[in-house]
Design a protein around this motif. Structure first.
Motif, PDB file in Angstrom:
ATOM      1  N   TYR A 155      -2.952  -3.649  -7.008  1.00  0.00           N
ATOM      2  CA  TYR A 155      -2.280  -4.373  -5.929  1.00  0.00           C
ATOM      3  C   TYR A 155      -1.492  -5.593  -6.409  1.00  0.00           C
ATOM      4  O   TYR A 155      -0.480  -5.953  -5.806  1.00  0.00           O
ATOM      5  CB  TYR A 155      -3.301  -4.778  -4.871  1.00  0.00           C
ATOM      6  N   SER A 168      -7.997  -8.612 -10.212  1.00  0.00           N
ATOM      7  CA  SER A 168      -8.105  -7.218  -9.790  1.00  0.00           C
ATOM      8  C   SER A 168      -8.983  -7.112  -8.545  1.00  0.00           C
ATOM      9  O   SER A 168     -10.042  -7.737  -8.459  1.00  0.00           O
ATOM     10  CB  SER A 168      -8.687  -6.366 -10.912  1.00  0.00           C
ATOM     11  N   CYS A 171       0.422   0.325  -5.869  1.00  0.00           N
ATOM     12  CA  CYS A 171      -0.590   0.330  -4.805  1.00  0.00           C
ATOM     13  C   CYS A 171      -1.330   1.660  -4.740  1.00  0.00           C
ATOM     14  O   CYS A 171      -2.525   1.696  -4.417  1.00  0.00           O
ATOM     15  CB  CYS A 171       0.057   0.026  -3.456  1.00  0.00           C
ATOM     16  N   ASN A 176     -13.186  -5.029  -9.755  1.00  0.00           N
ATOM     17  CA  ASN A 176     -13.075  -5.982  -8.652  1.00  0.00           C
ATOM     18  C   ASN A 176     -13.626  -7.331  -9.093  1.00  0.00           C
ATOM     19  O   ASN A 176     -14.829  -7.569  -9.088  1.00  0.00           O
ATOM     20  CB  ASN A 176     -13.833  -5.469  -7.421  1.00  0.00           C
ATOM     21  N   ARG A 235       0.809  -1.221   0.000  1.00  0.00           N
ATOM     22  CA  ARG A 235       0.000   0.000   0.000  1.00  0.00           C
ATOM     23  C   ARG A 235       0.850   1.284   0.000  1.00  0.00           C
ATOM     24  O   ARG A 235       0.373   2.350   0.353  1.00  0.00           O
ATOM     25  CB  ARG A 235      -0.996   0.009   1.176  1.00  0.00           C
ATOM     26  N   GLY A 261      -4.225   1.373  -6.847  1.00  0.00           N
ATOM     27  CA  GLY A 261      -5.066   0.196  -6.650  1.00  0.00           C
ATOM     28  C   GLY A 261      -4.674  -1.023  -7.455  1.00  0.00           C
ATOM     29  O   GLY A 261      -5.406  -2.015  -7.474  1.00  0.00           O
ATOM     30  N   ASN A 278      -9.939  -3.834  -6.556  1.00  0.00           N
ATOM     31  CA  ASN A 278      -9.950  -2.425  -6.187  1.00  0.00           C
ATOM     32  C   ASN A 278     -11.330  -1.846  -6.454  1.00  0.00           C
ATOM     33  O   ASN A 278     -12.250  -2.565  -6.862  1.00  0.00           O
ATOM     34  CB  ASN A 278      -8.843  -1.647  -6.924  1.00  0.00           C
ATOM     35  N   ASP A 279     -11.483  -0.557  -6.244  1.00  0.00           N
ATOM     36  CA  ASP A 279     -12.795   0.070  -6.380  1.00  0.00           C
ATOM     37  C   ASP A 279     -13.224   0.236  -7.835  1.00  0.00           C
ATOM     38  O   ASP A 279     -14.411   0.411  -8.115  1.00  0.00           O
ATOM     39  CB  ASP A 279     -12.796   1.445  -5.691  1.00  0.00           C
TER      40      ASP A 279
END
Length: 336
Positions: free
Chosen positions: A100, A277, A95, A283, A90, A98, A279-280
């Motif tokens: 990751y 994936s 990161c 996803n 993060r 997003g 993230n916002d």
């Protein structure tokens, strides 16, 4: 609650022991998950028997779901959840946006740190995927491979009516085939060297690919990590076709000279995919959870073998030695 628990602990390569260990204590930002189901990934076989983990001892297992039994948030207690197994730093550039799975310094349940071949695991709240209660724990443990499959299919950029060929009819391949159908593919076929796997795939409506009958495809997924499959995937593609590479390689991957020329002449697009994936913006895990709740895809039917964790060595040796036909092998705990 007892201070110890049972777990399958890898002490060295090919030295997996079912034994008592200290029950984890959740730290700040963590919950304690009672592991109710944990799938065995194909990567767990070399991890246990030939490659090892990043350090010893380690508890393997990165495909899992369970019940939250300790949390400083009362609303989470008793909830059913799966867990995104990658723990990003993060802090790095990836990161910050997003991405990751491209983290420069990530941790990972089941390989870099203890995982879910255990009765309990302390997990980061941010990695929890809360689930509808009607989803079984065994089905929920398939979220990880289903998310990986969805991410690979996204990279194919399927357009309505495309012919899609999946090379490798294992659990991720069959999940990818279903995602491809949902994405609008007109025809989805599979390729595998195992007649048993092809027969199993037919139960889900996916026939073996025959180029003379089915024609060239617009999209292909290489999910085996074998050079022969890579070469055949290129040969199956139409001009301007798209090939996604997903399979973990068994060794060096080689492309025949003539096949390489065809990549150039037919202007084939090739790309890799790794993990999924979370993230916002995109996803894959949320999408899988929604599909499971809707019941419009076959997930749990992929599980051919269920074992209690105490039979961990028996299960893994069966897979290593191919003593029986299997698609998905899952450790399942008894529910209270």
């Amino acid at each position: 609650m007892a201070k110890t628990m049972k777990a399958a602990v890898l002490h060295a390569v090919a030295d997996l022991r079912y034994e008592d260990v200290a029950r984890p204590v959740p730290g700040e930002g963590e919950v304690l998950l009672q592991v109710m189901a944990a799938g065995v990934c194909g990567s767990d076989i070399p991890r246990v028997f030939t490659k090892g983990t990043y350090h010893f001892p380690t508890i393997p297992g990165h495909e899992f779901a369970g019940k939250i039994v300790e949390s400083d948030d009362p609303a989470l207690l008793g909830r059913k959840a799966a867990v995104f197994p990658l723990l990003p730093c993060r802090k790095c550039a990836a990161c910050q946006v997003g991405e990751y799975v491209k983290c420069a310094d990530y941790d990972y349940y089941g390989s870099r740190r203890d995982g879910a071949f255990a009765e309990y695991l302390a997990v980061d709240k941010r990695n929890l995927v809360l689930l509808d209660d009607k989803i079984s724990y065994a089905e929920a443990s398939l979220l990880e491979p289903a998310a990986v499959a969805r991410a690979a299919v996204r990279r194919m950029q399927i357009t309505l009516g495309d012919t899609v060929v999946i090379f490798g009819a294992g659990p991720i391949g069959l999940l990818a085939a279903q995602w491809a159908k949902k994405a609008g593919a007109g025809l989805v076929r599979v390729v595998d060297i195992s007649e048993e796997k092809l027969a199993f795939a037919r139960q889900f409506g996916f026939e073996a690919y025959d180029q003379a009958r089915d024609g060239a495809c617009q999209c292909a997924l290489e999910g085996t990590g074998a050079s022969a499959a890579l070469n055949n995937a290129v040969k199956a593609l139409a001009p301007n076709g798209r090939l996604v590479l997903m399979g973990n390689p068994f060794g060096d991957m080689t492309i025949d000279k003539g096949v390489y020329s065809e990549i150039l002449r037919r202007e084939i697009t090739m790309c890799g995919t790794w993990n999924s994936s979370y993230n916002d913006r995109v996803n894959d895990w949320k999408a899988v959870a929604e599909a499971m709740a809707a019941g419009d895809m076959a997930f749990e039917a992929l599980i051919t073998h269920r074992y209690p964790l105490e039979r961990c060595n028996e299960a893994l040796e069966m897979m290593r030695d191919k003593k029986e036909f299997f698609t998905k092998v899952t450790f399942v705990a008894k529910e209270d």
